[in-house]
Write a protein that holds these residues in place. Sequence first.
Motif, PDB file in Angstrom:
ATOM      1  N   GLU A  93       4.375  26.231   8.964  1.00  0.00           N
ATOM      2  CA  GLU A  93       5.675  25.872   9.146  1.00  0.00           C
ATOM      3  C   GLU A  93       5.860  25.896  10.651  1.00  0.00           C
ATOM      4  O   GLU A  93       6.377  24.754  11.035  1.00  0.00           O
ATOM      5  N   THR A  94       5.520  26.770  11.635  1.00  0.00           N
ATOM      6  CA  THR A  94       5.552  26.608  12.992  1.00  0.00           C
ATOM      7  C   THR A  94       4.688  25.381  13.489  1.00  0.00           C
ATOM      8  O   THR A  94       5.233  24.664  14.280  1.00  0.00           O
ATOM      9  N   GLU A  95       3.494  25.108  12.867  1.00  0.00           N
ATOM     10  CA  GLU A  95       2.705  24.035  13.352  1.00  0.00           C
ATOM     11  C   GLU A  95       3.427  22.696  12.838  1.00  0.00           C
ATOM     12  O   GLU A  95       3.595  21.643  13.708  1.00  0.00           O
ATOM     13  N   VAL A  96       3.978  22.636  11.709  1.00  0.00           N
ATOM     14  CA  VAL A  96       4.797  21.273  11.347  1.00  0.00           C
ATOM     15  C   VAL A  96       6.040  21.100  12.174  1.00  0.00           C
ATOM     16  O   VAL A  96       6.193  19.794  12.568  1.00  0.00           O
ATOM     17  N   ILE A  97       6.715  22.157  12.350  1.00  0.00           N
ATOM     18  CA  ILE A  97       7.959  21.776  13.414  1.00  0.00           C
ATOM     19  C   ILE A  97       7.323  21.423  14.785  1.00  0.00           C
ATOM     20  O   ILE A  97       7.846  20.448  15.277  1.00  0.00           O
ATOM     21  N   LYS A  98       6.362  21.763  15.434  1.00  0.00           N
ATOM     22  CA  LYS A  98       5.601  21.496  16.397  1.00  0.00           C
ATOM     23  C   LYS A  98       5.092  19.847  16.233  1.00  0.00           C
ATOM     24  O   LYS A  98       5.490  19.197  17.129  1.00  0.00           O
ATOM     25  N   SER A  99       4.596  19.463  15.282  1.00  0.00           N
ATOM     26  CA  SER A  99       3.884  18.367  15.242  1.00  0.00           C
ATOM     27  C   SER A  99       5.055  17.070  15.061  1.00  0.00           C
ATOM     28  O   SER A  99       4.774  16.089  15.577  1.00  0.00           O
ATOM     29  N   LYS A 100       6.123  17.661  14.511  1.00  0.00           N
ATOM     30  CA  LYS A 100       7.366  16.847  14.231  1.00  0.00           C
ATOM     31  C   LYS A 100       7.890  16.365  15.602  1.00  0.00           C
ATOM     32  O   LYS A 100       8.098  15.377  15.891  1.00  0.00           O
ATOM     33  N   GLU A 126       1.071  -1.320  -0.150  1.00  0.00           N
ATOM     34  CA  GLU A 126      -0.122   0.127   0.145  1.00  0.00           C
ATOM     35  C   GLU A 126       0.929   1.177   0.024  1.00  0.00           C
ATOM     36  O   GLU A 126       1.814   1.070   0.815  1.00  0.00           O
ATOM     37  N   LEU A 127       0.631   2.201  -1.108  1.00  0.00           N
ATOM     38  CA  LEU A 127       1.468   3.246  -1.056  1.00  0.00           C
ATOM     39  C   LEU A 127       0.856   4.462   0.006  1.00  0.00           C
ATOM     40  O   LEU A 127      -0.518   4.760  -0.385  1.00  0.00           O
ATOM     41  N   LYS A 128       1.359   4.876   1.060  1.00  0.00           N
ATOM     42  CA  LYS A 128       0.880   5.962   1.587  1.00  0.00           C
ATOM     43  C   LYS A 128       1.916   7.239   1.744  1.00  0.00           C
ATOM     44  O   LYS A 128       2.871   7.282   2.146  1.00  0.00           O
ATOM     45  N   SER A 129       1.509   8.085   1.020  1.00  0.00           N
ATOM     46  CA  SER A 129       2.507   9.479   0.536  1.00  0.00           C
ATOM     47  C   SER A 129       3.015   9.945   1.935  1.00  0.00           C
ATOM     48  O   SER A 129       2.504   9.652   2.944  1.00  0.00           O
ATOM     49  N   LEU A 130       4.312  10.224   1.723  1.00  0.00           N
ATOM     50  CA  LEU A 130       4.906  10.861   3.022  1.00  0.00           C
ATOM     51  C   LEU A 130       4.734  12.454   2.880  1.00  0.00           C
ATOM     52  O   LEU A 130       5.227  13.195   1.978  1.00  0.00           O
ATOM     53  N   ALA A 131       3.965  12.899   3.753  1.00  0.00           N
ATOM     54  CA  ALA A 131       3.709  14.428   3.637  1.00  0.00           C
ATOM     55  C   ALA A 131       3.387  14.844   5.051  1.00  0.00           C
ATOM     56  O   ALA A 131       3.055  14.174   6.117  1.00  0.00           O
ATOM     57  N   ASP A 132       3.356  16.303   5.126  1.00  0.00           N
ATOM     58  CA  ASP A 132       3.428  16.669   6.521  1.00  0.00           C
ATOM     59  C   ASP A 132       1.999  17.472   6.842  1.00  0.00           C
ATOM     60  O   ASP A 132       1.506  17.674   7.820  1.00  0.00           O
ATOM     61  N   VAL A 133       1.726  17.879   5.602  1.00  0.00           N
ATOM     62  CA  VAL A 133       0.337  18.674   5.585  1.00  0.00           C
ATOM     63  C   VAL A 133      -0.722  18.172   4.598  1.00  0.00           C
ATOM     64  O   VAL A 133      -0.262  17.780   3.452  1.00  0.00           O
ATOM     65  N   LEU A 165       2.204  15.858  -4.614  1.00  0.00           N
ATOM     66  CA  LEU A 165       3.161  16.339  -3.388  1.00  0.00           C
ATOM     67  C   LEU A 165       3.818  17.568  -3.783  1.00  0.00           C
ATOM     68  O   LEU A 165       4.383  17.746  -4.601  1.00  0.00           O
ATOM     69  N   GLY A 166       3.865  18.766  -3.057  1.00  0.00           N
ATOM     70  CA  GLY A 166       4.507  19.848  -3.223  1.00  0.00           C
ATOM     71  C   GLY A 166       5.555  20.276  -1.959  1.00  0.00           C
ATOM     72  O   GLY A 166       4.911  20.110  -0.664  1.00  0.00           O
ATOM     73  N   THR A 167       6.703  20.676  -2.081  1.00  0.00           N
ATOM     74  CA  THR A 167       7.571  21.026  -1.016  1.00  0.00           C
ATOM     75  C   THR A 167       7.494  22.515  -0.921  1.00  0.00           C
ATOM     76  O   THR A 167       7.506  23.262  -1.875  1.00  0.00           O
ATOM     77  N   ILE A 168       7.345  23.039   0.246  1.00  0.00           N
ATOM     78  CA  ILE A 168       7.382  24.355   0.527  1.00  0.00           C
ATOM     79  C   ILE A 168       8.454  24.938   1.350  1.00  0.00           C
ATOM     80  O   ILE A 168       8.939  23.917   2.290  1.00  0.00           O
ATOM     81  N   LYS A 169       9.366  25.760   0.669  1.00  0.00           N
ATOM     82  CA  LYS A 169      10.649  26.149   1.478  1.00  0.00           C
ATOM     83  C   LYS A 169      10.182  27.419   2.471  1.00  0.00           C
ATOM     84  O   LYS A 169       9.783  28.413   1.933  1.00  0.00           O
ATOM     85  N   VAL A 202       6.196  19.203   3.325  1.00  0.00           N
ATOM     86  CA  VAL A 202       5.595  18.686   2.025  1.00  0.00           C
ATOM     87  C   VAL A 202       4.140  18.630   2.366  1.00  0.00           C
ATOM     88  O   VAL A 202       3.584  18.309   3.410  1.00  0.00           O
ATOM     89  N   ILE A 203       3.377  19.297   1.257  1.00  0.00           N
ATOM     90  CA  ILE A 203       1.832  19.213   1.519  1.00  0.00           C
ATOM     91  C   ILE A 203       1.280  18.239   0.321  1.00  0.00           C
ATOM     92  O   ILE A 203       1.985  18.106  -0.794  1.00  0.00           O
ATOM     93  N   ALA A 204       0.420  17.682   0.820  1.00  0.00           N
ATOM     94  CA  ALA A 204      -0.235  16.464  -0.349  1.00  0.00           C
ATOM     95  C   ALA A 204      -1.632  17.029  -0.540  1.00  0.00           C
ATOM     96  O   ALA A 204      -2.546  17.529   0.309  1.00  0.00           O
ATOM     97  N   ASP A 205      -1.943  17.314  -1.999  1.00  0.00           N
ATOM     98  CA  ASP A 205      -3.163  17.435  -2.631  1.00  0.00           C
ATOM     99  C   ASP A 205      -3.718  16.139  -2.915  1.00  0.00           C
ATOM    100  O   ASP A 205      -2.889  15.395  -3.815  1.00  0.00           O
ATOM    101  N   ILE A 206      -5.065  16.005  -2.437  1.00  0.00           N
ATOM    102  CA  ILE A 206      -5.720  14.539  -3.068  1.00  0.00           C
ATOM    103  C   ILE A 206      -6.839  15.152  -3.834  1.00  0.00           C
ATOM    104  O   ILE A 206      -7.558  16.084  -3.885  1.00  0.00           O
ATOM    105  N   PRO A 207      -7.523  14.223  -4.404  1.00  0.00           N
ATOM    106  CA  PRO A 207      -8.679  14.412  -5.054  1.00  0.00           C
ATOM    107  C   PRO A 207      -9.737  14.718  -3.973  1.00  0.00           C
ATOM    108  O   PRO A 207      -9.923  14.377  -2.935  1.00  0.00           O
ATOM    109  N   GLY A 208     -10.762  15.319  -4.736  1.00  0.00           N
ATOM    110  CA  GLY A 208     -11.734  16.012  -3.865  1.00  0.00           C
ATOM    111  C   GLY A 208     -12.686  14.974  -3.087  1.00  0.00           C
ATOM    112  O   GLY A 208     -12.981  13.958  -3.654  1.00  0.00           O
ATOM    113  N   LEU A 209     -13.452  15.242  -1.849  1.00  0.00           N
ATOM    114  CA  LEU A 209     -14.261  14.457  -1.341  1.00  0.00           C
ATOM    115  C   LEU A 209     -15.936  14.972  -1.429  1.00  0.00           C
ATOM    116  O   LEU A 209     -15.891  16.076  -1.653  1.00  0.00           O
TER     117      LEU A 209
END
Length: 340
Positions: free
Chosen positions: A329-336, A155-162, A198-202, A209-216
């Motif tokens: 960015e701040t939240e991702v650092i916190k959640s990591k 099963e492929l589960k993308s690696l992303a932060d958001v 997946l898109g990387t934000i500097k 990394v942000i993951a965009d997926i199909p709409g629900l």
Amino acid sequence: MNFIDEAYLEIKAGDGGSGASSFRREKYIPFGGPDGGDGGKGGDIYFKVNINLNTLIDFQNKKIFNAKNGQRGAGKNKYGPAGEDLIIDVPLGTVIYDHNTDEELIDCTDKSGIYIIAKGGDGGLGNAKFKSSTNQAPRKCTPGFKGETRSIRLELKSLADVGLVGFPNAGKSTFLNKVSSAKPKIGDYPFTTLRPHLGTIKGNDSSFVIADIPGLIEGASDGAGLGIKFLKHISRTGLLLIFADLFSTVNINPVKQIQLLRNELDSFKDNLTQKVSWIICNKIDLINEEDLFKIRTDLEKELKVSSKEIFFISAATGEGTSELLKKLETEVIKSKSRSD
Ligand SMILES: Nc1nc2c(ncn2[C@@H]2O[C@H](COP(=O)(O)OP(=O)(O)OP(=O)(O)O)[C@@H](O)[C@H]2O)c(=O)[nH]1
Ligand SMILES: [Mg+2]
């Protein structure tokens, strides 16, 4: 569509070669001793992360993988050559399960990961190994051991932060296009996005990394639209951005949109509603100040969310996005640091 995120494989490591039964035959040595060599070990099977892959499409047709068997031993104490190992490339983020028990075996989250999944059998013993003080001329040799076999589910589960979640057309892909170098397709029709992007934000201090997926849509958990199977690509993220479409052509108000989306998230297995989630109200360029004020008040009141967790942006013009990215960015650092 060439995106596949599930696959089933049958794998079999190589069998060990059998040992040989042989006796030395040389001129002038009438009773040469036993000289049958051992069989070679069967090849192992490994999974190896290949960061250039992002789909399991290669497994769609080829489902059976065998490593090579070890070869027989031979006279003159010659060992049989070992069978060649087999290395199977998989995308980063692939989770490997035992298909029969559903047990998770390996989570391929290391960019340079290589993981053994099935061991080749040892080679059998040649008769030279059975020589003893009481038996100088044994004929006995043994067959090789069988290589391990396994039924595997990938099963492929993308690696992303958001992760971005929202109704079709809410502007998720427009947002990712605006803020990263990823270029998912944008369209003024539902279900433009058919696979995760997946898109990387500097950021200032780190990148994420942000993951965009199909709409629900409502009923996605029962298969409506493209279903909820793509939610596995946001199951590893620490933070969800739930998009509300302020200019929704389907005329569902923002509060209702968020409630419906939360219901669908709730039906997915990975506790998605337990994640930190922020509400992103998109398309503010099309809404007047007065209506925006009312939308904000309704969201805070009806959904009981703090104003710090609601953001108003225009993915099209970029308004509000840099403030959002800074907080992300701040939240991702916190959640990591929470998950370490
Ligand atoms: N005016 C305006 N239009 C927007 C904005 N964001 C997105 N759009 C438009 O909304 C439509 C849908 O945008 P997408 O980014 O494809 O939407 P999506 O959420 O990715 O949709 P799916 O991939 O179908 O789930 C496109 O026509 C966009 O140009 C915005 O902030 N303002
Ligand atoms: Mg899209």
